[in-house]
Design a protein around this motif. Structure first.
Motif, PDB file in Angstrom:
ATOM      1  N   LEU A 174       0.814  -1.206   0.000  1.00 37.36           N
ATOM      2  CA  LEU A 174       0.000   0.000   0.000  1.00 37.36           C
ATOM      3  C   LEU A 174       0.852   1.262   0.000  1.00 37.36           C
ATOM      4  O   LEU A 174       0.582   2.217  -0.741  1.00 37.36           O
ATOM      5  N   SER A 175       1.908   1.285   0.818  1.00 35.10           N
ATOM      6  CA  SER A 175       2.753   2.480   0.892  1.00 35.10           C
ATOM      7  C   SER A 175       3.497   2.711  -0.417  1.00 35.10           C
ATOM      8  O   SER A 175       3.643   3.853  -0.877  1.00 35.10           O
TER       9      SER A 175
ATOM     10  N   LEU B 278       4.243   5.785  -5.526  1.00 31.79           N
ATOM     11  CA  LEU B 278       4.326   5.816  -6.981  1.00 31.79           C
ATOM     12  C   LEU B 278       3.162   6.566  -7.598  1.00 31.79           C
ATOM     13  O   LEU B 278       3.334   7.347  -8.550  1.00 31.79           O
ATOM     14  N   LEU B 279       1.967   6.354  -7.044  1.00 29.97           N
ATOM     15  CA  LEU B 279       0.781   7.001  -7.599  1.00 29.97           C
ATOM     16  C   LEU B 279       0.808   8.507  -7.400  1.00 29.97           C
ATOM     17  O   LEU B 279       0.509   9.277  -8.325  1.00 29.97           O
ATOM     18  N   LEU B 280       1.186   8.958  -6.209  1.00 31.60           N
ATOM     19  CA  LEU B 280       1.241  10.399  -5.944  1.00 31.60           C
ATOM     20  C   LEU B 280       2.317  11.076  -6.795  1.00 31.60           C
ATOM     21  O   LEU B 280       2.125  12.204  -7.264  1.00 31.60           O
ATOM     22  N   THR B 281       3.445  10.383  -6.998  1.00 28.17           N
ATOM     23  CA  THR B 281       4.477  10.941  -7.869  1.00 28.17           C
ATOM     24  C   THR B 281       3.966  11.069  -9.301  1.00 28.17           C
ATOM     25  O   THR B 281       4.230  12.069  -9.984  1.00 28.17           O
ATOM     26  N   ALA B 282       3.217  10.066  -9.756  1.00 24.17           N
ATOM     27  CA  ALA B 282       2.639  10.123 -11.104  1.00 24.17           C
ATOM     28  C   ALA B 282       1.649  11.273 -11.236  1.00 24.17           C
ATOM     29  O   ALA B 282       1.614  11.978 -12.252  1.00 24.17           O
ATOM     30  N   ILE B 283       0.834  11.490 -10.198  1.00 27.36           N
ATOM     31  CA  ILE B 283      -0.149  12.576 -10.223  1.00 27.36           C
ATOM     32  C   ILE B 283       0.558  13.930 -10.288  1.00 27.36           C
ATOM     33  O   ILE B 283       0.145  14.830 -11.021  1.00 27.36           O
TER      34      ILE B 283
ATOM     35  N   SER C 280       2.625  -2.786  -7.995  1.00 20.31           N
ATOM     36  CA  SER C 280       2.915  -2.825  -6.557  1.00 20.31           C
ATOM     37  C   SER C 280       1.667  -3.121  -5.730  1.00 20.31           C
ATOM     38  O   SER C 280       1.772  -3.653  -4.617  1.00 20.31           O
ATOM     39  N   PHE C 281       0.502  -2.754  -6.259  1.00 18.26           N
ATOM     40  CA  PHE C 281      -0.733  -2.953  -5.502  1.00 18.26           C
ATOM     41  C   PHE C 281      -1.080  -4.435  -5.446  1.00 18.26           C
ATOM     42  O   PHE C 281      -1.138  -5.117  -6.466  1.00 18.26           O
ATOM     43  N   ASP C 282      -1.308  -4.934  -4.245  1.00 16.86           N
ATOM     44  CA  ASP C 282      -1.675  -6.336  -4.044  1.00 16.86           C
ATOM     45  C   ASP C 282      -3.202  -6.426  -3.961  1.00 16.86           C
ATOM     46  O   ASP C 282      -3.800  -6.007  -2.973  1.00 16.86           O
ATOM     47  N   PRO C 283      -3.884  -6.964  -4.995  1.00 15.77           N
ATOM     48  CA  PRO C 283      -5.350  -7.016  -4.982  1.00 15.77           C
ATOM     49  C   PRO C 283      -5.922  -7.890  -3.874  1.00 15.77           C
ATOM     50  O   PRO C 283      -7.100  -7.757  -3.520  1.00 15.77           O
ATOM     51  N   ARG C 284      -5.100  -8.755  -3.291  1.00 10.47           N
ATOM     52  CA  ARG C 284      -5.581  -9.584  -2.192  1.00 10.47           C
ATOM     53  C   ARG C 284      -5.919  -8.746  -0.960  1.00 10.47           C
ATOM     54  O   ARG C 284      -6.700  -9.173  -0.095  1.00 10.47           O
ATOM     55  N   LEU C 285      -5.328  -7.544  -0.875  1.00  8.96           N
ATOM     56  CA  LEU C 285      -5.629  -6.664   0.247  1.00  8.96           C
ATOM     57  C   LEU C 285      -7.086  -6.226   0.256  1.00  8.96           C
ATOM     58  O   LEU C 285      -7.626  -5.854   1.307  1.00  8.96           O
ATOM     59  N   ILE C 286      -7.715  -6.242  -0.906  1.00  6.50           N
ATOM     60  CA  ILE C 286      -9.118  -5.843  -0.991  1.00  6.50           C
ATOM     61  C   ILE C 286     -10.002  -6.757  -0.142  1.00  6.50           C
ATOM     62  O   ILE C 286     -11.015  -6.326   0.406  1.00  6.50           O
ATOM     63  N   TRP C 287      -9.582  -8.012  -0.020  1.00  5.70           N
ATOM     64  CA  TRP C 287     -10.379  -8.984   0.724  1.00  5.70           C
ATOM     65  C   TRP C 287     -10.022  -9.015   2.207  1.00  5.70           C
ATOM     66  O   TRP C 287     -10.666  -9.729   2.977  1.00  5.70           O
ATOM     67  N   ASP C 288      -8.986  -8.274   2.595  1.00  2.00           N
ATOM     68  CA  ASP C 288      -8.592  -8.241   4.002  1.00  2.00           C
ATOM     69  C   ASP C 288      -9.340  -7.163   4.743  1.00  2.00           C
ATOM     70  O   ASP C 288      -9.877  -6.209   4.161  1.00  2.00           O
TER      71      ASP C 288
ATOM     72  N   PRO D 112      -9.380  -3.781   7.128  1.00  2.00           N
ATOM     73  CA  PRO D 112      -8.483  -2.619   7.115  1.00  2.00           C
ATOM     74  C   PRO D 112      -7.264  -2.786   8.014  1.00  2.00           C
ATOM     75  O   PRO D 112      -6.165  -2.393   7.675  1.00  2.00           O
ATOM     76  N   ARG D 113      -7.450  -3.390   9.181  1.00  2.00           N
ATOM     77  CA  ARG D 113      -6.339  -3.539  10.111  1.00  2.00           C
ATOM     78  C   ARG D 113      -5.281  -4.452   9.540  1.00  2.00           C
ATOM     79  O   ARG D 113      -4.082  -4.194   9.606  1.00  2.00           O
ATOM     80  N   ARG D 114      -5.721  -5.562   8.906  1.00  2.00           N
ATOM     81  CA  ARG D 114      -4.748  -6.499   8.358  1.00  2.00           C
ATOM     82  C   ARG D 114      -4.070  -5.916   7.128  1.00  2.00           C
ATOM     83  O   ARG D 114      -2.881  -6.122   6.885  1.00  2.00           O
ATOM     84  N   ALA D 115      -4.834  -5.152   6.319  1.00  2.00           N
ATOM     85  CA  ALA D 115      -4.284  -4.587   5.095  1.00  2.00           C
ATOM     86  C   ALA D 115      -3.162  -3.599   5.403  1.00  2.00           C
ATOM     87  O   ALA D 115      -2.189  -3.507   4.652  1.00  2.00           O
ATOM     88  N   LEU D 116      -3.279  -2.883   6.498  1.00  2.00           N
ATOM     89  CA  LEU D 116      -2.266  -1.902   6.870  1.00  2.00           C
ATOM     90  C   LEU D 116      -1.097  -2.539   7.602  1.00  2.00           C
ATOM     91  O   LEU D 116      -0.052  -1.924   7.764  1.00  2.00           O
ATOM     92  N   GLY D 117      -1.292  -3.733   8.102  1.00  2.00           N
ATOM     93  CA  GLY D 117      -0.253  -4.353   8.886  1.00  2.00           C
ATOM     94  C   GLY D 117       0.861  -4.957   8.070  1.00  2.00           C
ATOM     95  O   GLY D 117       0.816  -5.014   6.869  1.00  2.00           O
TER      96      GLY D 117
END
Length: 209
Positions: free
Chosen positions: A48-49, A54-59, A194-202, A204-209
């Motif tokens: 996520l980080s 990368l996304l903010l730099t692109a923007i 870089s984005f892991d789509p598996r995080l969508i199914w986690d 919020p606490r686990r996704a950030l961990g």
């Protein structure tokens, strides 16, 4: 959640090797696959980080990519420096409306939609927005597929340069905006990877961990 509701592999205490598909017990740290010896992680590290960076730099780079000239056109009478929008207008008035529409789509519409969708997915993971997870996965597959065609506009402009030179109408050179736009394309591709789509199914606490 009902008893027959689908659960993720992580919720079932399992994870799979990305190299050979071996199923094993879920662990937090990287381990060696007992079948192929490859490194196995339950999720991409710092997904996520890195995606946000990368996304903010692109923007940020997308601003000079649109403000700086992406194309410098010289003819017998005039010399002009066109931005992306200016290039679209140039091709439109030069009798190539189809090419103008193509460049507008792949140079403006697609990158903006791609960055917006990726930002929505990252925000959904980070803050646990109550969006439909299947739709989120579909959106991710869409931008992943579009990423394969991210350099289409570069090839289109290169083709047009050759066509114009062949006809002896003008000379077209790439401007500094083309460099910024090329970086935007590369960064959005890396952010998607870089984005892991598996995080969508986690959660919020686990996704950030």
């Amino acid at each position: 959640m009902s008893d027959d509701a689908p659960i993720s592999a992580a919720e079932a205490g399992l994870m799979a090797c990305g190299h050979c598909g071996q199923i094993m017990e879920h662990r937090d740290g990287p381990i060696a696959c007992p079948r192929c010896g490859g490194s196995v992680r339950p999720r991409k590290p710092a997904s996520l980080s890195r995606t946000w960076a990368l996304l903010l730099t692109a923007i940020i780079l997308y601003v000079p990519a649109n403000l700086l000239p992406i194309m410098e056109t010289s003819s017998l009478l005039v010399t002009s420096r066109d931005t992306i929008i200016g290039g679209v207008v140039y091709f439109w008035h030069s009798g190539s409306p189809g090419l103008a529409a193509l460049i507008f789509s792949v140079s403006i519409l697609v990158p903006v939609l791609k960055m917006c969708i990726l930002a929505i997915l990252a925000l959904t993971v980070q803050f646990g927005w109550p969006l439909d997870r299947r739709q989120c996965i579909t959106l991710f597959h869409v931008i992943e597929f579009v990423g394969r065609w991210s350099m289409l506009d570069v090839f289109v402009v290169a083709l047009m340069v050759g066509l114009v030179r062949f006809k002896g109408l003008a000379v077209i050179e790439a401007g500094p905006g083309a460099i910024a736009f090329g970086l935007v394309v590369a960064l959005t591709m890396l952010a998607t990877h870089s984005f892991d789509p598996r995080l969508i199914w986690d959660s919020p606490r686990r996704a950030l961990g």
